[in-house]
Design a protein around this motif. Structure first.
Motif, PDB file in Angstrom:
ATOM      1  N   ALA A  93     -32.080 -13.375 -72.194  1.00  0.00           N
ATOM      2  CA  ALA A  93     -31.184 -12.301 -71.787  1.00  0.00           C
ATOM      3  C   ALA A  93     -30.870 -11.359 -72.953  1.00  0.00           C
ATOM      4  O   ALA A  93     -31.667 -11.207 -73.874  1.00  0.00           O
ATOM      5  CB  ALA A  93     -29.907 -12.880 -71.175  1.00  0.00           C
ATOM      6  N   ASP A  94     -29.720 -10.733 -72.892  1.00  0.00           N
ATOM      7  CA  ASP A  94     -29.241  -9.888 -73.984  1.00  0.00           C
ATOM      8  C   ASP A  94     -27.819 -10.307 -74.321  1.00  0.00           C
ATOM      9  O   ASP A  94     -27.239 -11.153 -73.639  1.00  0.00           O
ATOM     10  CB  ASP A  94     -29.312  -8.392 -73.616  1.00  0.00           C
ATOM     11  N   ARG A  95     -27.260  -9.746 -75.373  1.00  0.00           N
ATOM     12  CA  ARG A  95     -25.944 -10.186 -75.866  1.00  0.00           C
ATOM     13  C   ARG A  95     -24.841 -10.023 -74.833  1.00  0.00           C
ATOM     14  O   ARG A  95     -23.921 -10.829 -74.777  1.00  0.00           O
ATOM     15  CB  ARG A  95     -25.593  -9.470 -77.164  1.00  0.00           C
ATOM     16  N   TYR A  96     -24.940  -9.014 -74.003  1.00  0.00           N
ATOM     17  CA  TYR A  96     -23.895  -8.774 -73.003  1.00  0.00           C
ATOM     18  C   TYR A  96     -23.967  -9.793 -71.866  1.00  0.00           C
ATOM     19  O   TYR A  96     -22.954 -10.319 -71.423  1.00  0.00           O
ATOM     20  CB  TYR A  96     -23.987  -7.344 -72.464  1.00  0.00           C
ATOM     21  N   ARG A  97     -25.177 -10.070 -71.396  1.00  0.00           N
ATOM     22  CA  ARG A  97     -25.333 -11.059 -70.329  1.00  0.00           C
ATOM     23  C   ARG A  97     -25.005 -12.466 -70.824  1.00  0.00           C
ATOM     24  O   ARG A  97     -24.368 -13.230 -70.113  1.00  0.00           O
ATOM     25  CB  ARG A  97     -26.740 -11.012 -69.736  1.00  0.00           C
ATOM     26  N   LEU A  98     -25.430 -12.806 -72.046  1.00  0.00           N
ATOM     27  CA  LEU A  98     -25.089 -14.137 -72.584  1.00  0.00           C
ATOM     28  C   LEU A  98     -23.575 -14.316 -72.629  1.00  0.00           C
ATOM     29  O   LEU A  98     -23.052 -15.358 -72.239  1.00  0.00           O
ATOM     30  CB  LEU A  98     -25.672 -14.338 -73.984  1.00  0.00           C
ATOM     31  N   GLY A  99     -22.882 -13.312 -73.122  1.00  0.00           N
ATOM     32  CA  GLY A  99     -21.424 -13.376 -73.161  1.00  0.00           C
ATOM     33  C   GLY A  99     -20.832 -13.504 -71.772  1.00  0.00           C
ATOM     34  O   GLY A  99     -19.930 -14.307 -71.534  1.00  0.00           O
TER      35      GLY A  99
END
Length: 106
Positions: free
Chosen positions: A66-72
């Motif tokens: 994923a990306d940092r926003y989705r992981l968060g």
């Protein structure tokens, strides 16, 4: 399958089995306290190299996901670049589902 990864990340977070943040995760890798490291696909080159090298040195599985926003979002936090999974059972299930989704070996 990505939905399963999201579910397991959320469960692991609620169970207190995740750690986040580059320095904390690197420290946990050195102490062999994590069974899986998840790195966002948009991590900086420096972070990618540092975490990849540590995981290889200490034989800890690493997956880009994923990306940092989705992981968060998956763990109910702000953006996250690095996540360490402290529980073997959660790590095993996440690996199984991540490898089906993206084949995310690093």
């Amino acid at each position: 399958m990505s939905h399963k990864v999201e579910q397991f990340l959320g469960l692991a977070q609620r169970a207190g089995k995740l750690i986040t943040g580059e320095e904390l995760v690197v420290k946990a890798i050195r102490a062999k306290q994590v069974h899986l490291v998840i790195l966002s696909g948009d991590a900086s080159d420096n972070t990618l190299k540092k975490v990849t090298d540590k995981c290889r040195t200490y034989d800890i599985p690493l997956r880009l996901f994923a990306d940092r926003y989705r992981l968060g979002h998956y763990i109910g936090k702000e953006q996250r670049v690095v996540i360490g999974v402290k529980d073997y059972g959660f790590a095993r299930e996440l690996l199984k589902h991540m490898d089906q989704v993206e084949g995310g070996n690093v």
